[in-house]
Design an enzyme around this catalytic site. Structure first.
Site, PDB file in Angstrom:
ATOM      1  N   CYS A 289       0.836  -1.205   0.000  1.00 53.08           N
ATOM      2  CA  CYS A 289       0.000   0.000   0.000  1.00 53.08           C
ATOM      3  C   CYS A 289       0.871   1.255   0.000  1.00 53.08           C
ATOM      4  O   CYS A 289       1.755   1.396   0.832  1.00 53.08           O
ATOM      5  CB  CYS A 289      -0.912  -0.020   1.230  1.00 53.08           C
ATOM      6  SG  CYS A 289      -1.723   1.556   1.538  1.00 53.08           S
TER       7      CYS A 289
ATOM      8  N   CYS B 158       0.386   3.255   3.549  1.00 48.95           N
ATOM      9  CA  CYS B 158       0.745   2.719   4.870  1.00 48.95           C
ATOM     10  C   CYS B 158       2.072   3.331   5.356  1.00 48.95           C
ATOM     11  O   CYS B 158       2.928   3.704   4.552  1.00 48.95           O
ATOM     12  CB  CYS B 158       0.877   1.198   4.803  1.00 48.95           C
ATOM     13  SG  CYS B 158      -0.687   0.311   5.023  1.00 48.95           S
TER      14      CYS B 158
ATOM     15  N   HIS C  35      -4.380   0.254   7.865  1.00 49.21           N
ATOM     16  CA  HIS C  35      -4.848  -0.026   6.511  1.00 49.21           C
ATOM     17  C   HIS C  35      -6.253  -0.628   6.504  1.00 49.21           C
ATOM     18  O   HIS C  35      -6.996  -0.518   5.526  1.00 49.21           O
ATOM     19  CB  HIS C  35      -3.862  -0.995   5.847  1.00 49.21           C
ATOM     20  CG  HIS C  35      -4.135  -1.270   4.406  1.00 49.21           C
ATOM     21  ND1 HIS C  35      -3.778  -0.396   3.407  1.00 49.21           N
ATOM     22  CD2 HIS C  35      -4.754  -2.317   3.793  1.00 49.21           C
ATOM     23  CE1 HIS C  35      -4.152  -0.902   2.232  1.00 49.21           C
ATOM     24  NE2 HIS C  35      -4.749  -2.062   2.442  1.00 49.21           N
TER      25      HIS C  35
ATOM     26  N   ASN D 237     -13.192  10.190  -1.361  1.00 50.20           N
ATOM     27  CA  ASN D 237     -13.833   9.201  -2.223  1.00 50.20           C
ATOM     28  C   ASN D 237     -13.672   7.884  -1.520  1.00 50.20           C
ATOM     29  O   ASN D 237     -12.549   7.482  -1.246  1.00 50.20           O
ATOM     30  CB  ASN D 237     -13.094   9.081  -3.561  1.00 50.20           C
ATOM     31  CG  ASN D 237     -13.523  10.132  -4.530  1.00 50.20           C
ATOM     32  OD1 ASN D 237     -14.633  10.649  -4.451  1.00 50.20           O
ATOM     33  ND2 ASN D 237     -12.646  10.451  -5.458  1.00 50.20           N
TER      34      ASN D 237
ATOM     35  N   SER E 174      -8.800   4.590  -5.460  1.00 50.25           N
ATOM     36  CA  SER E 174      -7.788   3.650  -5.939  1.00 50.25           C
ATOM     37  C   SER E 174      -7.212   2.779  -4.835  1.00 50.25           C
ATOM     38  O   SER E 174      -6.509   1.824  -5.099  1.00 50.25           O
ATOM     39  CB  SER E 174      -6.658   4.441  -6.603  1.00 50.25           C
ATOM     40  OG  SER E 174      -6.068   5.319  -5.653  1.00 50.25           O
TER      41      SER E 174
ATOM     42  N   HIS F  76      -7.012   2.050   1.812  1.00 51.38           N
ATOM     43  CA  HIS F  76      -6.455   2.699   3.007  1.00 51.38           C
ATOM     44  C   HIS F  76      -7.248   3.995   3.270  1.00 51.38           C
ATOM     45  O   HIS F  76      -7.442   4.781   2.349  1.00 51.38           O
ATOM     46  CB  HIS F  76      -4.965   3.014   2.784  1.00 51.38           C
ATOM     47  CG  HIS F  76      -4.251   3.366   4.033  1.00 51.38           C
ATOM     48  ND1 HIS F  76      -3.284   2.566   4.603  1.00 51.38           N
ATOM     49  CD2 HIS F  76      -4.389   4.424   4.863  1.00 51.38           C
ATOM     50  CE1 HIS F  76      -2.854   3.123   5.722  1.00 51.38           C
ATOM     51  NE2 HIS F  76      -3.518   4.264   5.903  1.00 51.38           N
TER      52      HIS F  76
ATOM     53  N   HIS G 179      -8.364   7.408   3.496  1.00 48.87           N
ATOM     54  CA  HIS G 179      -7.710   8.666   3.115  1.00 48.87           C
ATOM     55  C   HIS G 179      -8.681   9.581   2.389  1.00 48.87           C
ATOM     56  O   HIS G 179      -9.717   9.149   1.898  1.00 48.87           O
ATOM     57  CB  HIS G 179      -6.510   8.393   2.206  1.00 48.87           C
ATOM     58  CG  HIS G 179      -6.902   7.923   0.823  1.00 48.87           C
ATOM     59  ND1 HIS G 179      -7.318   6.631   0.576  1.00 48.87           N
ATOM     60  CD2 HIS G 179      -6.988   8.580  -0.369  1.00 48.87           C
ATOM     61  CE1 HIS G 179      -7.618   6.507  -0.707  1.00 48.87           C
ATOM     62  NE2 HIS G 179      -7.440   7.678  -1.309  1.00 48.87           N
TER      63      HIS G 179
ATOM     64  N   GLN H 181      -8.711  13.659   0.140  1.00 44.24           N
ATOM     65  CA  GLN H 181      -7.876  14.536  -0.681  1.00 44.24           C
ATOM     66  C   GLN H 181      -8.283  15.992  -0.490  1.00 44.24           C
ATOM     67  O   GLN H 181      -9.377  16.288  -0.014  1.00 44.24           O
ATOM     68  CB  GLN H 181      -8.059  14.198  -2.159  1.00 44.24           C
ATOM     69  CG  GLN H 181      -7.528  12.860  -2.591  1.00 44.24           C
ATOM     70  CD  GLN H 181      -7.494  12.789  -4.121  1.00 44.24           C
ATOM     71  OE1 GLN H 181      -6.998  13.704  -4.787  1.00 44.24           O
ATOM     72  NE2 GLN H 181      -8.032  11.719  -4.672  1.00 44.24           N
TER      73      GLN H 181
HETATM   74  P1  H2U Z   1      -8.078   8.291  -4.575  1.00 49.04           P
HETATM   75  O1  H2U Z   1      -8.848   8.703  -3.381  1.00 49.04           O
HETATM   76  O2  H2U Z   1      -8.688   8.800  -5.815  1.00 49.04           O
HETATM   77  O3  H2U Z   1      -7.777   6.850  -4.619  1.00 49.04           O
HETATM   78  O4  H2U Z   1      -6.725   9.072  -4.441  1.00 49.04           O
HETATM   79  C1  H2U Z   1      -5.504   8.644  -4.030  1.00 49.04           C
HETATM   80  C2  H2U Z   1      -4.561   9.754  -4.434  1.00 49.04           C
HETATM   81  O5  H2U Z   1      -3.248   9.412  -4.056  1.00 49.04           O
HETATM   82  C3  H2U Z   1      -4.575  10.003  -5.932  1.00 49.04           C
HETATM   83  O6  H2U Z   1      -4.969  11.330  -6.173  1.00 49.04           O
HETATM   84  C4  H2U Z   1      -2.358   9.899  -5.035  1.00 49.04           C
HETATM   85  C5  H2U Z   1      -3.125   9.791  -6.337  1.00 49.04           C
HETATM   86  O7  H2U Z   1      -2.692  10.770  -7.241  1.00 49.04           O
HETATM   87  N1  H2U Z   1      -1.135   9.107  -4.979  1.00 49.04           N
HETATM   88  C6  H2U Z   1       0.048   9.714  -4.617  1.00 49.04           C
HETATM   89  O8  H2U Z   1       0.084  10.917  -4.397  1.00 49.04           O
HETATM   90  N2  H2U Z   1       1.196   8.955  -4.523  1.00 49.04           N
HETATM   91  C7  H2U Z   1       1.237   7.622  -4.803  1.00 49.04           C
HETATM   92  O9  H2U Z   1       2.279   6.991  -4.654  1.00 49.04           O
HETATM   93  C8  H2U Z   1       0.039   6.922  -5.300  1.00 49.04           C
HETATM   94  C9  H2U Z   1      -1.236   7.721  -5.319  1.00 49.04           C
HETATM   95 ZN    ZN Z   2      -2.310   1.028   3.718  1.00 55.59          ZN
END
Ligand code: H2U
Ligand code: ZN
Length: 354
Positions: free
Chosen positions: A52, A55, A115, A155, A163, A166, A168, A170
């Site tokens: 992940c 994590c 996670h 989201n 994606s 975990h 999170h 934004q």
């Molecule tokens: P989601 O909530 O859409 O899954 O967003 C995860 C975000 O994490 C996504 O905007 C960022 C992606 O650009 N990300 C990073 O900044 N670094 C990473 O190593 C993978 C994902």
């Molecule tokens: Zn994780």
């Protein structure tokens, strides 16, 4: 002919926050509730996943290594949709083809080092730490001269395009005020000019009196299904006191906010005994340096699930071409949410044999 009844007859409802309309067709939902169609989702993720990118201690896509964080962790999105140093400029071909450069910042907030958790499985104290991070980020980003609006959101779930499971969220913060917050600014401003109170202050008063769409309340917050909700189980989390942004919440109000989020998201998970997907986010005043007395902070939850963990609502056909539509009335959705327990189903199941 029978007299007009919101619970039975097709009608339009007005969304005063955006000025849009919604079509409600309650008669289409009169078919009896099928009840639960799937087995409860008992899947468990590991507390730590070595693959992940969120994590603690793991390496992200761009090579950065996450610290061994034990609460929340915020970093600049490695693939941000907006960057602060983009070239400025405009392109205009007559009055019809117009473009202008946009700049901003993308941030990612890990809600927990665990996670395997999601907001409804976190403690109120831990969600409170997320509320504090939202406030700190709003403060820092919003005070930058190149940032005039800060959109904080989450989201949750693959169907929402998330994606990574975990926990999170934004932040996208940018130079201009985007569409919906801009509409809400206009609507709230007009209401405030006319009535001298915020739109949501007066709206809350009606909902608290009617008690038809209130899902839950605590000392400082009310969670309700808005009268104009477009998604089946859409909700609005509103502070009783009109504050323009999250930094103005007192300590006690922040605790109440965390409590409201926890209790609402537990009910969501319990609805179809699944990790309930949604897009949720805060709406607050633009950070353009203007006085936004008319703004009333709130949080929207837009969940796509309709009738079970696998039957979801899509905005297609009439909704893509005309305006949103719903079958289950907001009042009926409120009853369903209200009837649910505030103990997470996985916790209840842990006490029972499988
Ligand atoms: P989601 O909530 O859409 O899954 O967003 C995860 C975000 O994490 C996504 O905007 C960022 C992606 O650009 N990300 C990073 O900044 N670094 C990473 O190593 C993978 C994902
Ligand atoms: Zn994780």
């Amino acid at each position: 002919m029978a007299s007009f009844d919101l619970a039975q007859h097709p009608h339009r409802r007005f969304n005063p926050l955006t000025g849009d309309w919604l079509l409600v067709s309650p008669h289409r939902a009169l078919r009896p509730w099928q009840g639960q169609q799937e087995a409860p989702d008992r899947s468990q993720r590991p507390a730590y996943d070595p693959t992940c990118y969120l994590c603690p201690g793991n390496t992200r896509a761009n090579g950065s290594v996450n610290p061994q964080y034990d609460g929340t962790f915020v970093f600049d999105n490695d693939f941000a949709a907006l960057t602060p140093d983009a070239p400025t400029g405009t392109v205009e071909l007559g009055s019809l083809l117009r473009a202008e450069a946009e700049s901003g910042v993308g941030r990612v907030i890990c809600f927990s080092p665990r996670h395997d958790l999601t907001l409804p499985e976190m403690s109120t104290a831990d969600i409170r730490r997320v509320v504090d991070v939202w406030a700190d980020e709003f403060q820092t980003l919003g005070s930058r001269p190149d940032i005039n609006y800060v959109q904080i959101f989450e989201n949750k779930g693959q169907v929402m395009g998330c994606s990574n499971p975990h926990p999170h969220g934004q932040i996208w913060a940018q130079r201009t005020v985007p569409g919906d917050p801009a509409k809400e600014t206009v609507q709230q401003e007009a209401y405030f000019q006319q009535h001298g109170r915020t739109l949501l202050t007066d709206y809350l008063e009606i909902e608290l009196r009617e008690q038809k769409r209130v899902v839950l309340e605590n000392e400082h917050f009310v969670v309700l299904v808005p009268f104009w909700a477009a998604w089946p189980f859409e909700t609005l989390v509103v502070p009783r006191r009109a504050v323009q942004d999250i930094t103005q919440l007192t300590e006690a109000e922040r605790d109440s906010f965390a409590d409201a989020i926890r209790r609402l998201t537990i009910r969501y998970d319990n609805l179809f005994q699944t990790s309930f997907p949604y897009s949720a986010g805060l709406h607050q005043r633009p950070t353009d340096g203007q006085d936004h007395e008319s703004w009333h902070l709130h949080m929207h939850f837009f969940p796509p699930l309709l009738r079970s963990a696998t039957v979801r609502k899509f905005m297609v056909g009439y909704e893509l071409l005309a305006n949103p539509q719903r079958d289950i009335t907001p009042e009926y959705a409120t009853e369903r949410l209200r009837d649910l327990p505030e103990v997470h189903y996985k916790q209840t199941m842990a006490q029972e044999p499988a």
